[in-house]
Design an enzyme around this catalytic site. Structure first.
Site, PDB file in Angstrom:
ATOM      1  N   GLY A 184      -4.699   0.891  13.901  1.00 21.03           N
ATOM      2  CA  GLY A 184      -5.541   0.880  11.950  1.00 21.03           C
ATOM      3  C   GLY A 184      -5.772   1.712  11.250  1.00 21.03           C
ATOM      4  O   GLY A 184      -5.628   1.917  10.443  1.00 21.03           O
ATOM      5  N   GLN A 185      -5.209   2.918  12.387  1.00 19.87           N
ATOM      6  CA  GLN A 185      -5.244   4.051  11.437  1.00 19.87           C
ATOM      7  C   GLN A 185      -3.928   5.286  11.656  1.00 19.87           C
ATOM      8  O   GLN A 185      -3.579   4.757  12.424  1.00 19.87           O
ATOM      9  CB  GLN A 185      -6.321   5.233  11.866  1.00 19.87           C
ATOM     10  CG  GLN A 185      -7.778   3.842  11.604  1.00 19.87           C
ATOM     11  CD  GLN A 185      -9.154   4.897  11.822  1.00 19.87           C
ATOM     12  OE1 GLN A 185      -9.398   5.919  10.907  1.00 19.87           O
ATOM     13  NE2 GLN A 185      -9.050   4.915  12.824  1.00 19.87           N
ATOM     14  N   CYS A 204     -11.727   1.108  16.806  1.00 16.76           N
ATOM     15  CA  CYS A 204     -11.330  -0.500  16.079  1.00 16.76           C
ATOM     16  C   CYS A 204     -10.157  -0.437  17.865  1.00 16.76           C
ATOM     17  O   CYS A 204      -9.554  -0.795  18.490  1.00 16.76           O
ATOM     18  CB  CYS A 204     -10.472   0.699  15.133  1.00 16.76           C
ATOM     19  SG  CYS A 204      -9.478   1.804  15.302  1.00 16.76           S
ATOM     20  N   MET A 205      -9.935   1.203  18.466  1.00 15.68           N
ATOM     21  CA  MET A 205      -8.729   0.920  19.302  1.00 15.68           C
ATOM     22  C   MET A 205      -9.585   1.472  20.938  1.00 15.68           C
ATOM     23  O   MET A 205      -8.780   1.659  21.851  1.00 15.68           O
ATOM     24  CB  MET A 205      -8.098   2.008  18.707  1.00 15.68           C
ATOM     25  CG  MET A 205      -6.946   1.756  17.611  1.00 15.68           C
ATOM     26  SD  MET A 205      -6.261   0.264  18.278  1.00 15.68           S
ATOM     27  CE  MET A 205      -5.181   1.024  19.709  1.00 15.68           C
ATOM     28  N   MET A 265      -6.910  -5.700  16.591  1.00 17.88           N
ATOM     29  CA  MET A 265      -7.977  -5.714  16.267  1.00 17.88           C
ATOM     30  C   MET A 265      -8.384  -6.807  17.311  1.00 17.88           C
ATOM     31  O   MET A 265      -9.220  -6.638  17.375  1.00 17.88           O
ATOM     32  CB  MET A 265      -8.953  -5.791  14.817  1.00 17.88           C
ATOM     33  CG  MET A 265      -8.519  -4.066  14.446  1.00 17.88           C
ATOM     34  SD  MET A 265      -9.249  -3.159  15.102  1.00 17.88           S
ATOM     35  CE  MET A 265      -8.169  -2.056  16.254  1.00 17.88           C
ATOM     36  N   LYS A 277       0.669  -0.856   0.186  1.00 18.17           N
ATOM     37  CA  LYS A 277       0.046  -0.017   0.391  1.00 18.17           C
ATOM     38  C   LYS A 277       1.023   1.368   0.059  1.00 18.17           C
ATOM     39  O   LYS A 277       0.220   2.100  -0.597  1.00 18.17           O
ATOM     40  CB  LYS A 277      -0.881   0.009   1.423  1.00 18.17           C
ATOM     41  CG  LYS A 277      -1.966  -0.750   1.495  1.00 18.17           C
ATOM     42  CD  LYS A 277      -3.007  -0.686   2.710  1.00 18.17           C
ATOM     43  CE  LYS A 277      -2.218  -1.102   3.234  1.00 18.17           C
ATOM     44  NZ  LYS A 277      -2.169  -2.521   3.764  1.00 18.17           N
TER      45      LYS A 277
END
Length: 806
Positions: free
Chosen positions: A383-384, A171-172, A346, A87
Site C-alpha cells: 500500500g505504500q 500493513c505488510m 490488507m 491520485k
C-alpha cells in the site's frame, strides 16, 4: 470498457458519488493550486515514480520556473504504460497545499513556536544522550530507500539498538512472515506480468478497483479486447471490484482460513492437486509447540488428516460461502489448463491470523501447481510506494537488518558490522520494539516499565493510523518525561500533539529511490526546491548523527574513527553533508544506495549500480550482470526459465527453503475464532479501510482540492436492512461505538461499497473522524500486525437530516 475508460470512469464516479452525498460540515474552503494546465516550450520534463501506493506507476513531471506545473502518465513505464489513477494525475498538486510546514517548531506551553534548525538538531541529539536505549525511530514505507538505509544505520550501527520500526508493520508485516514461512525469503515470486497472462484472477479480501486501479485496469483492458478472464471476488463486503466479478462471494469475518482449508481439502480428497509439482518441489508444515515461524514437518498423510474436518458442509457453516461456490473454486484450482493469479493486500494482512492466512494462500497455489508460470502466481500487493524497497528490503523493522538479514542471527549481525565498519558487538543481539509495543511503552509511565522516553516519527501519521489510539498514543501526551518528535510535510494529527515538529522535503523536492510490489526498484532526481526551511529526512538523520559525534557519542564513529556517514567528493575529501548548504554537493542517495547494495546478495536480491536505475523506469531484482556488461532484471523468481539463480535444468527451485532441500512449505493452518466478535451488546462487525481518492491518512491528498472535493469526509457504510431497523437514511448521523471509543458519522447507503447485513465499513483517511480510536490493537503473534478489519461495534441513531433542518 477499456483500460482508459475504466480509469476515467473510476475518477468520475468517485467524484460524482461523493459530491452527491450530504456534507458533514467542517469542510474548509479549497486551496487554489497553481495551474497544472500550463505547458509551453520551456517546461522541462523528467521521470519520477508516483509518490502514492505500492503500484509503482511512473509519471512525467513538468517543471517551469521552479514549480511542478504538469503531470503526465509516462508512456515508457512498463507498469502503467502512460496511464494513471485519480491520485496519480494530481500528484503534482501534493506539493502546494497552503499549510506546508516550513520551519522547525518547538512546543512551549500550549504553543509550537519557530526555532532554528541548529537548535532542533541539538534538542534531538540531547534526547538521544538522555538514554540511547529509550530513543526510538518510527518510520515509513514512504521513506525512500536511501533514507530508510540511513535510518537503519543510524539506529542499528550508531545507537547500538534496534528501536526502529515502520508503519509497514501496520500493513505488510503478515505478508513478510507468510513469505518467510513458505519460501524462506520475503517478497513475491511473480510480478504484474501475471495480470496480462492469467485466465482467472482471484481477489482475496481485496479491492484493487479502488486501491490499485492501474493494475486492475490491465485486466479490464484484456476483457475489452475480447479476452476471457474470469474474475472472482472473495471478501466480507461488496466493493467496486465486486461489480466486475463473475463470482462475488461474501464470507463471515475471520473465516477466510476455513475457505482456504476447504479448497485444499477438496483438492486432496478429489485427487486434483498437482501431484508431480508437489512431489518435486514442496514439503508440508504445521504449527509447532511452542509456535515458531518454521513450525514442524508433517507428512502428506498427516496434512490430509488435518484437512479432513474442512468439508464443504463445515466450511459453509463457518464461512457462509456456499458448498457450490467452494467446489467451484476447488474445481478451478484443480484444472491444469487455466492459469490462476491471486491478489491480496490488507484483508489477509490486517488479521490476527495474518501469517497463517498468507501461508495458506501460497499453499493453495503450490498444492495445485499454479505457480511459477506467467499467469500462475500468488501475489501480495503493498500500500505504500516503498513498503517493499525501504522497509522489507532495507530492514527498517525492529527485528531486521538490511538485505533480508535478521537481528537474531549472529552471522548476520557480524556481516553488517563488517559492511558498516563498526566494532564487533556494535549491532545489538536484542530485538527492538515492534510498532504496537513501541507506542505502548511510550504511553506507559517510566516507573511502570515505559522505557521509551522519545519517539522520532518520520513521514507517517501514527496518531491517526495506529489502532486503539486511546491506549497507544494519548497517554504519552500527559507524561512530562515523554518527548515526541515529528518530521512531516503538512500539519497532521501527530504534528499537532508533538513536542518538536520538523518540516520535511517531499517527493521531487529531493532525490529518491523506492521499491514497489513486484520487486521493482525505481529512481528519481530532485526537480524543485522545498518550501521555506523544509529539508530532506535523510539530511535530518545525518545531521543528528553528526551532532552526536560533536557531543562525543562514540557510536557515530566507525572503527577507524571516521564519521559513520562519511562521504567523500571527487577530490577524495570528506564533504560536510550534515550542513544543509553542502548536502547536494554530492549525490548522497547514490552513496547510500551503493553501500546498501553490498547487502543485497545474501538473499539473492541483487541490485544494479545506481546509474542503471537512472536510465530505467525501474528494474526488478535480482538484477544480474550479463557477459556483455548489461544488467538484466528477473520477472519470475524461482522459475528456471527466468531466474538466474535456479540451477540449470530445473523448472523450479526454492533456493532459500526453510527445510534446506529446495522445497517450499505447504502449511496447514486451522480456522480460529476472531479475538472479538459481535454479541448482544455490540452486535455489528466493524471494518476499516481506504477509498480511491485518498491515500492513507489523507494528510497529503486532503490538500489536493480535486480529491478533497471528491471525498471530503469519512462516513459509515451500512446495509439497507440494518438502516431500516435503525430508522436511518443517507446522510443521517449515527454514533458508532466499540469497547474502546465512539464516533459520530454520517450514513452512506448503497454507495460504492455495501457491507452485508450486520456489518459496517468506515474509511480512515479523515483526521476529523478518527475511526482508529475504536479499533483493536490485537495483533498477529508472528508479524505483530494489528487487525483493523474486524471488531464488535454498535450503532445508535442520533438525528435524521430532515429533523435537524427543522
Amino acid at each position: 470498457m477499456d483500460r482508459r475508460d475504466f480509469l476515467k470512469g473510476s475518477a468520475m464516479t468517485a467524484a460524482t458519488l461523493a459530491a452527491s452525498r450530504l456534507a458533514y460540515g467542517q469542510d474548509r474552503a479549497a486551496v487554489e493550486p497553481p495551474s497544472t494546465a500550463r505547458q509551453g516550450g520551456d517546461v522541462q520534463w523528467n521521470k519520477a515514480p508516483c509518490r502514492f501506493c505500492g503500484t509503482g506507476c511512473h509519471v512525467q513531471v513538468g517543471v517551469q520556473n521552479g514549480k511542478v506545473v504538469a503531470i503526465a502518465g509516462d508512456q515508457k513505464a512498463p507498469v502503467n504504460k502512460g496511464l494513471l489513477c485519480v491520485k496519480g494525475y494530481h500528484v503534482g498538486l501534493a506539493l502546494y497545499g497552503q499549510d506546508r510546514l516550513t520551519t522547525p517548531l518547538l512546543r512551549k506551553g500550549d504553543k509550537q513556536v519557530p526555532i532554528s534548525w541548529e537548535e532542533a538538531i541539538d534538542i534531538i541529539a540531547r534526547r538521544v544522550l538522555k538514554d540511547p536505549k529509550g530513543f526510538a525511530l518510527y518510520g515509513s514505507g514512504q521513506w525512500t530507500i536511501p533514507e530508510g538505509y540511513a535510518a537503519s544505520k543510524f539506529v542499528k550501527a550508531g545507537l547500538g539498538t534496534h528501536n526502529i520500526d515502520a508503519n509497514a508493520r501496520l500493513c505488510m508485516a503478515s505478508a513478510v512472515t507468510g513469505f518467510l514461512a513458505t519460501y524462506g525469503v520475503d517478497e513475491p515470486a511473480g510480478c504484474y506480468d501475471d495480470l496480462d497472462a492469467c485466465d482467472v484472477l482471484i481477489t482475496w479480501g481485496n479491492n484493487p478497483a479502488e486501491m490499485h486501479p492501474v493494475l486492475f485496469s490491465r485486466v479490464i483492458d484484456r476483457r475489452s479486447r475480447g479476452e476471457k478472464v474470469t474474475l472472482i471476488d472473495i471478501g466480507t463486503r461488496k466493493t467496486r471490484t465486486s461489480g466486475f466479478a463473475d463470482h462475488s462471494l461474501r464470507f463471515k469475518p475471520n473465516s477466510d482460513l476455513a475457505i482456504a482449508c476447504g479448497i485444499a481439502h477438496l483438492l486432496v480428497e478429489n485427487g486434483t492437486y498437482d501431484k508431480a509439482f508437489v512431489e518435486a518441489n514442496c514439503a508440508f508444515r504445521a504449527s509447532s509447540t511452542p509456535p515458531t515461524l518454521e513450525g514442524k514437518a508433517i507428512s502428506f498423510e498427516e496434512y490430509r488428516e488435518l484437512l479432513k474436518p474442512y468439508t464443504p458442509e463445515k466450511v459453509e457453516q463457518l464461512s457462509g460461502v456456499s458448498q457450490k461456490d467452494l467446489r467451484m473454486l476447488a474445481g478451478l484450482f484443480g484444472r491444469r489448463d487455466v492459469r490462476i493469479t491471486s491478489l491480496w493486500c490488507m484483508g489477509p494482512n490486517q488479521h490476527t491470523q495474518g501469517t497463517a492466512m498468507n501461508s495458506l494462500l501460497h499453499g493453495l497455489h503450490l498444492l495445485s501447481g499454479h505457480f511459477g508460470k506467467p499467469g500462475d502466481a500468488p501475489t501480495s500487493l503493498t500500500g505504500q510506494p516503498s513498503a517493499c524497497g525501504t522497509v522489507r528490503e532495507v530492514g527498517t523493522l525492529s527485528h531486521a537488518l538490511p538485505g533480508g538479514r535478521v537481528v537474531a542471527k549472529a552471522e548476520h549481525r557480524a556481516q553488517m558490522e563488517e559492511i558498516w565498519n563498526v566494532p564487533a558487538g556494535r549491532v545489538s543481539e536484542k530485538i527492538g520494539y515492534h510498532t504496537v509495543e513501541m507506542w505502548k511503552r511510550f504511553s506507559t509511565p517510566t516507573e511502570q516499565g515505559g522505557d521509551v522516553h522519545t519517539v522520532w516519527v518520520q513521514v507517517t501519521n501514527p496518531a491517526q493510523s495506529l489502532p486503539n489510539t486511546h491506549k497507544l498514543v494519548d497517554p504519552s501526551r500527559k507524561l512530562a518525561d515523554k518527548f515526541l518528535i515529528v518530521s512531516d510535510v503538512y500539519p497532521t494529527a501527530t504534528t499537532r500533539i508533538a513536542d518538536l515538529v520538523l518540516p520535511s522535503a517531499m517527493w521531487v523536492e529531493k532525490n529518491g529511490m523506492v521499491g514497489n510490489s513486484e520487486r521493482r526498484t525505481q529512481q528519481w532526481f530532485k526537480l524543485v526546491q522545498p518550501p521555506g526551511q523544509a529539508r530532506d529526512d535523510g539530511w535530518q538523520l545525518i545531521s543528528v548523527a553528526h551532532r552526536l559525534l560533536e557531543l562525543g557519542f562514540a557510536g557515530m564513529k566507525d572503527k577507524d574513527g571516521r564519521f559513520l556517514f562519511d562521504v567523500k567528493g571527487k577530490d577524495g575529501r570528506s564533504v560536510p553533508i550534515w550542513e544543509w548548504s553542502h548536502y547536494y554537493d554530492v549525490n548522497v542517495d547514490e552513496h547510500l544506495f551503493e553501500e546498501y547494495r553490498k547487502t543485497t546478495r545474501i538473499k539473492h536480491k541483487d541490485l544494479a549500480p545506481y546509474q542503471e536505475y537512472v536510465k530505467a523506469r525501474g528494474l526488478r531484482w535480482p538484477v544480474v550482470q550479463q557477459p556483455d556488461g548489461s544488467w538484466r532484471e528477473t520477472r519470475f523468481r524461482f522459475s528456471g526459465f527466468d531466474d538466474p539463480y535456479v540451477k540449470k535444468g530445473r523448472d523450479i527451485q526454492f533456493y532459500h527453503s526453510t527445510s534446506h532441500d529446495d522445497r517450499a512449505q505447504i502449511w496447514f493452518q486451522p480456522y480460529e475464532p476472531p479475538p472479538e466478535s459481535p454479541d448482544s451488546e455490540y452486535p455489528f462487525w466493524l471494518c476499516t479501510g481506504r477509498v480511491i481518492e485518498h491515500w492513507h491518512t489523507g494528510s497529503v491528498t486532503m490538500r489536493i482540492p480535486q480529491l478533497r472535493r471528491a471525498m471530503p469526509q469519512a462516513y459509515v457504510e451500512m446495509n439497507r436492512a440494518d438502516a431500516r431497523k435503525l430508522g436511518v437514511d443517507n446522510g443521517d448521523l449515527v454514533t458508532v461505538e466499540t469497547r474502546r471509543g465512539k464516533l459520530d458519522l454520517p450514513v452512506w447507503l448503497g454507495g460504492r461499497g455495501e457491507p452485508v447485513e450486520g456489518s459496517l465499513f468506515v474509511p480512515f483517511f479523515d483526521e476529523r473522524l478518527l475511526i482508529n480510536e475504536l479499533t483493536l490493537d490485537a495483533h498477529d503473534p508472528f508479524s505483530k500486525q494489528p487487525d483493523y478489519k474486524k471488531c464488535a461495534a454498535r450503532v445508535r441513531r442520533r438525528e435524521r437530516v430532515a429533523e435537524k433542518q427543522k
